[in-house]
Design an enzyme around this catalytic site. Structure first.
Site, PDB file in Angstrom:
ATOM      1  N   SER A 181      15.987 -41.209  -8.551  1.00 31.86           N
ATOM      2  CA  SER A 181      14.677 -40.449  -8.297  1.00 31.86           C
ATOM      3  C   SER A 181      14.471 -40.090  -6.839  1.00 31.86           C
ATOM      4  O   SER A 181      14.655 -41.103  -5.960  1.00 31.86           O
ATOM      5  CB  SER A 181      13.490 -41.089  -8.930  1.00 31.86           C
ATOM      6  N   TYR A 208      13.712 -33.905 -14.313  1.00 34.26           N
ATOM      7  CA  TYR A 208      12.189 -33.820 -14.032  1.00 34.26           C
ATOM      8  C   TYR A 208      11.742 -33.716 -12.503  1.00 34.26           C
ATOM      9  O   TYR A 208      12.578 -34.057 -11.756  1.00 34.26           O
ATOM     10  CB  TYR A 208      11.570 -35.173 -14.937  1.00 34.26           C
ATOM     11  N   ARG A 251      -3.856  -1.558  -5.890  1.00 38.17           N
ATOM     12  CA  ARG A 251      -3.017  -2.844  -6.015  1.00 38.17           C
ATOM     13  C   ARG A 251      -3.380  -3.759  -6.842  1.00 38.17           C
ATOM     14  O   ARG A 251      -4.253  -3.428  -7.693  1.00 38.17           O
ATOM     15  CB  ARG A 251      -3.220  -3.259  -4.584  1.00 38.17           C
ATOM     16  N   ASP A 299      10.644 -39.408   2.199  1.00 38.60           N
ATOM     17  CA  ASP A 299      11.384 -40.095   3.304  1.00 38.60           C
ATOM     18  C   ASP A 299      12.746 -39.611   3.337  1.00 38.60           C
ATOM     19  O   ASP A 299      13.042 -39.603   4.907  1.00 38.60           O
ATOM     20  CB  ASP A 299      11.362 -41.539   2.737  1.00 38.60           C
ATOM     21  N   ARG A 353      -3.474   2.840   8.541  1.00 39.30           N
ATOM     22  CA  ARG A 353      -3.761   1.481   7.894  1.00 39.30           C
ATOM     23  C   ARG A 353      -2.429   0.507   7.888  1.00 39.30           C
ATOM     24  O   ARG A 353      -1.487   1.306   7.872  1.00 39.30           O
ATOM     25  CB  ARG A 353      -4.413   1.841   6.509  1.00 39.30           C
ATOM     26  N   ARG A 395       7.710 -48.292  -9.198  1.00 38.10           N
ATOM     27  CA  ARG A 395       8.407 -48.365  -7.891  1.00 38.10           C
ATOM     28  C   ARG A 395       8.191 -50.061  -7.353  1.00 38.10           C
ATOM     29  O   ARG A 395       6.978 -50.099  -7.233  1.00 38.10           O
ATOM     30  CB  ARG A 395       8.293 -47.668  -7.014  1.00 38.10           C
ATOM     31  N   LYS A 413       0.769  -1.247   0.059  1.00 37.09           N
ATOM     32  CA  LYS A 413       0.138  -0.098  -0.039  1.00 37.09           C
ATOM     33  C   LYS A 413       0.846   1.050  -0.020  1.00 37.09           C
ATOM     34  O   LYS A 413       0.836   2.049  -0.641  1.00 37.09           O
ATOM     35  CB  LYS A 413      -0.930  -0.037   1.175  1.00 37.09           C
ATOM     36  N   HIS A 419     -15.762  -8.061   2.172  1.00 33.80           N
ATOM     37  CA  HIS A 419     -14.951  -8.902   2.883  1.00 33.80           C
ATOM     38  C   HIS A 419     -14.944 -10.212   2.155  1.00 33.80           C
ATOM     39  O   HIS A 419     -14.065 -10.945   1.636  1.00 33.80           O
ATOM     40  CB  HIS A 419     -14.874  -8.903   4.179  1.00 33.80           C
ATOM     41  N   CYS A 469      10.267 -37.527  -6.970  1.00 30.12           N
ATOM     42  CA  CYS A 469       8.928 -37.968  -7.045  1.00 30.12           C
ATOM     43  C   CYS A 469       8.384 -37.700  -5.836  1.00 30.12           C
ATOM     44  O   CYS A 469       7.280 -38.369  -5.621  1.00 30.12           O
ATOM     45  CB  CYS A 469       8.966 -39.333  -7.732  1.00 30.12           C
ATOM     46  N   GLU A 513      16.247 -41.990  -1.088  1.00 33.81           N
ATOM     47  CA  GLU A 513      15.671 -41.464   0.216  1.00 33.81           C
ATOM     48  C   GLU A 513      15.927 -41.856   1.514  1.00 33.81           C
ATOM     49  O   GLU A 513      15.520 -41.429   2.711  1.00 33.81           O
ATOM     50  CB  GLU A 513      14.078 -42.283  -0.089  1.00 33.81           C
ATOM     51  N   MET A 518      -5.441  -7.061   8.855  1.00 36.09           N
ATOM     52  CA  MET A 518      -4.906  -6.368   9.831  1.00 36.09           C
ATOM     53  C   MET A 518      -5.749  -5.196  10.036  1.00 36.09           C
ATOM     54  O   MET A 518      -6.813  -5.247   9.397  1.00 36.09           O
ATOM     55  CB  MET A 518      -3.479  -6.138   9.364  1.00 36.09           C
ATOM     56  N   GLY A 555      -8.218  -7.521   4.926  1.00 35.52           N
ATOM     57  CA  GLY A 555      -9.134  -7.427   6.032  1.00 35.52           C
ATOM     58  C   GLY A 555      -8.292  -8.364   7.267  1.00 35.52           C
ATOM     59  O   GLY A 555      -8.634  -8.512   8.288  1.00 35.52           O
ATOM     60  N   ARG A 595       3.255 -46.552  -7.561  1.00 31.83           N
ATOM     61  CA  ARG A 595       3.444 -47.173  -6.384  1.00 31.83           C
ATOM     62  C   ARG A 595       2.688 -48.672  -6.640  1.00 31.83           C
ATOM     63  O   ARG A 595       1.334 -48.678  -6.475  1.00 31.83           O
ATOM     64  CB  ARG A 595       2.933 -46.607  -5.231  1.00 31.83           C
TER      65      ARG A 595
END
Length: 909
Positions: A798, A885, A376, A803, A103, A652, A32, A490, A865, A779, A114, A112, A596
């Site tokens: 991967s 990836y 804004r 984990d 403000r 996997r 602001k 609001h 993954c 992992e 604060m 809204g 999985r």
């Protein structure tokens, strides 16, 4: 922090086409304050004022009130003097008073969340001086009673005592309205307003034991500190947590000269948007109220009117009113004050072009003069976000990279969720009509209080009007319905920011909090009754309405094409079924990063064979059970390969401990014993034998495959045979077999040998072959340190960051909820490391594993993954680390594609 170090600037002035700051200083001045400075510099009429920086908020939290007042006292007094000079008034002067507003202003919009206080500087003498100066008793006393109410609530903490109660000041107001037989605040007489001032001050004395402060400087410091305090208020903390904003940002404080929209019928206030925040349509729109102050519009106390003639036609409840009658009852600003409208229309055009984005503006008209209070970048729905970006690109206002960077990745999620089934809508009973405040479809059970939104799995929060205290319940609820408030209330603004369905301003609703009832004409609904909301039309529908998958817009497809044009890191999906694989492929997934296999064993027709395998006492019996599972797994893999034709599919091998597959209830244990023709005690013994104290670190992953190699043999056979079967049908398959939970090189070598021997055997049997890769899931922290040795054998890595996070932190995901929220609240952790990748710790292990792996095998394929594969900041980290990836759930694929592009673009800026 040095208390005496007062050399840096802590207060920045703006006004009269000059400013100390600019729009690039949002981190210091808040959004602001930075925009007020910018608007002032470019000649937009902004009431003069000053901004206390976000750094002072941090100093306040560390040093306390008295020290901070001492730090900024001279600068604040000089800045007030500057406002006095520009406005020709004096703060605290009873003859020619300056009144100010205070403000908040964080670096990002937190509508809204604060606190705000208007009309500071008022007391019993100043109000009389204001009457004399303006010759307007109604305005002066109305401003005084508003000030006491806001100051009492914000600074003195006078809130409702219970959720069934209304604001204590509002209770006095409503009582007086009933006594006088009036409905609107604007109908109060001068005597009424004077009585309210007296009653409000009496309420303050009774509630706090203190007299209401009359010294303007005491009022100002109280309001400034209250804004700083509100940064750590419950609703601000919840909003920050919900959006991932750091607690150490702090808020700025903006102090401005008051301009008045409540000076009579030639004054007013409003909120407007340069484009439609719900749909993205290039239409100037907004709402206003005559003879009102700014809080009246967003608080929803009075349902406002539309700014433009076009806007007023969007009010569904006015559709049946004749044009002339509509103009008389609900005139638009364009019709009522055409010159003001033209001026406002000009400023909205200037500001949108200047900021090159859709703007959300607040304005006040004081006795025929227009002031712009704020601008804004406007909050918008996911659909509007996409359309606005593409429209601005087509209009030549921004380029392709800017169009991609202006998108919030997580908001794409809104576009991928169900809408109402048109056939079901035709059969539904529309019981009332409100304003279509935030698009979408929501169905749920009625709740009347925000803290009860979680009472039902699907709830609709029904309120007369919402307030910032309702934020958590609004987030939990499927939809929001209010009796009061317009398109900029609001409820509407916050719901659009959340991507939450909202219908506001449904004036036909009668809501009784004490009885917990919703009455619409002859219908009465109670807490727990089902209703449905159509946020695109404003319809309120009785009962539960069926939904269907959405159709994506042409602009969405264009955005995805642009993302793929600039994106470098590829996006795969986590999919355990052909259905999920097809959904992800439709969203643009470039393969599967994690299938999985254990999820395939829990179906009713498979779990029996799985349990038979687990209970087997010999390898022969175990293999017989696995023979039953083989064709089931093969069919699943065929479906997944077919859905992902031509793309890599990483599968996997069995990962969880075997105890997850056995029954733990006595009744199901008896059933299993009967099915397998074994004694009940044998089943009980096996269940007890498999039980592990900490299965996360137990007999699972490659440890299962190395102790029961026949499991790995069966799964390898299912994968390779499925690929060969599809090859015969002309479908290109690219299987990648992933060994889970490897911690040593020999663990991996043992599993790889089983996989390759089994595949060679199948190739001999079938007189055919397919190309395939064997790799591992990294992992375990030790695996990242041994990555160079593992990579000598593995075709790919991967990172399983779920984990890896558990083992690096030593946190169990199943138990972390007991302490993690407290850690985040206290700042021990900034974010949940299971949602956002811990780049300082876990991320460093990912870097080490990648670097060491590629030191042995430069072309090693590396991906991620875990759940972090769909989280924007984590994806950006993966790109910067050089991964090939990321893999995420199907509905996160578009988000990941966009972030892939944004990450690549940022490196070129």
């Amino acid at each position: 922090m040095e208390l005496l170090e007062n050399v840096k600037t802590r207060v920045y002035k703006f006004g009269n086409k000059k400013a100390d700051g600019n729009r690039d200083m949002k981190n210091l001045l808040g959004g602001k304050g930075a925009n007020l400075a910018e608007m002032s510099s470019i000649g937009v009429p902004v009431p003069p004022g000053f901004t206390i920086t976000t750094e002072v908020c941090a100093e306040y939290n560390e040093l306390g009130r008295d020290a901070v007042v001492e730090l900024i006292k001279n600068e604040v007094e000089a800045s007030i003097a500057n406002i006095e000079k520009l406005m020709g008034t004096e703060y605290g002067n009873k003859e020619n008073p300056l009144l100010v507003s205070v403000r908040s202003g964080a670096r990002v919009s937190m509508p809204g969340m604060m606190d705000t206080v208007l009309n500071l500087g008022m007391n019993d003498e100043v109000v009389l001086g204001l009457v004399k100066k303006t010759n307007n008793e109604q305005f002066a006393w109305d401003s005084y009673r508003r000030f006491i109410q806001m100051y009492g609530g914000v600074v003195l903490g006078m809130k409702p005592e219970s959720k069934e109660d209304i604001d204590p000041f509002e209770e006095i107001i409503e009582s007086l309205k009933d006594k006088r037989g009036i409905k609107l605040d604007t109908e109060f007489s001068v005597q009424d307003l004077q009585d309210l001032v007296y009653d409000f001050k009496d309420l303050v004395r009774k509630r706090t034991g203190l007299l209401f402060p009359t010294d303007p400087w005491e009022q100002l410091w109280g309001a400034i500190m209250a804004v700083f305090n509100s940064w750590n208020g419950d609703r601000a903390i919840y909003y920050r947590t919900m959006n991932g904003y750091p607690a150490d940002w702090g808020t700025a404080v903006n102090v401005q000269a008051m301009v008045y929209g409540n000076m009579g019928d030639n004054s007013g206030t409003g909120v407007c948007f340069t484009r439609d925040a719900g749909t993205g349509e290039n239409v100037f729109n907004g709402e206003y109220l005559i003879n009102a102050q700014g809080e009246d519009v967003v608080a929803g106390v009075r349902t406002p009117q539309q700014i433009t003639k076009l806007g007023s036609q969007r009010w569904a409840e006015l559709a049946q009113i004749e044009e002339e009658e509509r103009k008389e009852l609900y005139p638009s600003l364009e019709e009522l004050m055409p010159s003001i409208f033209e001026e406002l229309n000009g400023y909205q055009d200037i500001l949108e072009k200047h900021y090159r984005d859709m703007q959300d503006m607040e304005f006040t008209m004081q006795d025929g003069k227009l002031w712009i209070l704020q601008t804004r970048n406007g909050k918008r729905t996911g659909a509007a976000m996409v359309k606005i970006a593409m429209d601005l690109l087509k209009e030549g206002m921004i380029d392709e990279k800017e169009a991609l960077l202006m998108l919030e990745p997580n908001k794409l999620d809104e576009l991928l969720h169900p809408i109402f089934d048109p056939a079901a809508l035709k059969r539904s009973n529309v019981i009332a009509q409100g304003l279509p405040a935030s698009p979408g479809a929501a169905t749920g059970k009625i709740v009347f209080f925000a803290d009860e939104a979680a009472k039902y799995k699907s709830s609709i929060l029904v309120r007369i009007e919402t307030s910032p205290e309702d934020l958590e319940g609004m987030n939990i609820a499927k939809g929001i319905l209010t009796a009061r408030g317009g398109m900029t209330s609001h409820a509407a603004v916050v719901a659009r920011g959340m991507g939450k369905c909202c219908v506001s301003g449904a004036g036909a609703l009668k809501i009784n909090y004490k009885k917990r009832t919703l009455t619409v004409g002859e219908y009465e609904y109670h807490e727990g009754d089902w209703i449905s909301l159509n946020g695109s039309t404003g319809n309120i529908i009785e009962g539960k309405v069926a939904t269907m998958e959405p159709e994506l817009s042409g602009e969405f497809a264009q955005i995805m094409e642009l993302a793929d044009k600039y994106g470098v890191i590829k996006v795969r999906t986590n999919a355990d079924s052909p259905k999920d694989a097809k959904i992800a492929r439709g969203f643009g997934a470039r393969g599967i990063g994690l299938t999985r296999t254990e999820h395939m064993f829990f179906e009713v027709d498979r779990i029996k064979a799985m349990r038979e395998m687990i209970l087997a006492d010999t390898v022969k019996v175990r293999k017989q059970a696995l023979e039953e599972l083989l064709p089931m797994q093969r069919v699943d893999f065929e479906g997944i390969f077919e859905a992902m034709e031509g793309e890599a599919v990483t599968i996997r091998l069995l990962d969880p401990p075997l105890h997850e597959f056995v029954p733990h209830q006595l009744a199901t244990q008896k059933e299993l014993a009967e099915d397998l023709h074994v004694p009940l005690q044998a089943v009980k013994n096996k269940v007890a034998e498999l039980e592990e104290f900490n299965p996360m670190l137990g007999h699972r992953g490659c440890r299962l495959g190395n102790t029961y190699p026949e499991i790995t043999e069966m799964q390898t056979r299912a994968i390779i045979e499925a690929a060969l079967n599809l090859k015969e049908r002309g479908v290109i398959c690219k299987p990648e077999i992933m060994v889970p939970l490897v911690g040593t090189v020999k663990e991996y070598e043992a599993q790889e040998e089983i996989i390759r021997n089994t595949a060679s055997l199948i190739f001999e049997e079938r007189k055919d072959s397919v190309e395939y890769l064997v790799g591992t899931m990294i992992e375990i922290p030790r695996a990242t340190l041994m990555a160079d040795l593992i990579a000598e054998k593995a075709d790919f890595f991967s990172f399983g960051t779920n984990d890896l996070t558990q083992m690096t932190f030593g946190y169990s995901r199943d138990d972390v909820s007991k302490f993690l929220p407290i850690y985040i609240e206290k700042g021990i952790l900034k974010e949940d490391p299971f949602e956002v990748l811990d780049q300082e710790g876990v991320g460093q292990l990912v870097k080490i594993g990648t670097q060491r792996g590629r030191s042995s095998k430069p072309n090693l394929k590396v991906g991620i993954c875990g759940e972090h594969g769909g989280e924007p900041s984590s994806i950006e980290f993966c790109y910067n680390t050089g991964l090939d990836y990321v893999s995420c759930s199907p509905y996160r694929v578009p988000i990941a594609r966009l972030v892939s592009a944004q990450a690549a673009i940022k490196t070129t800026l």
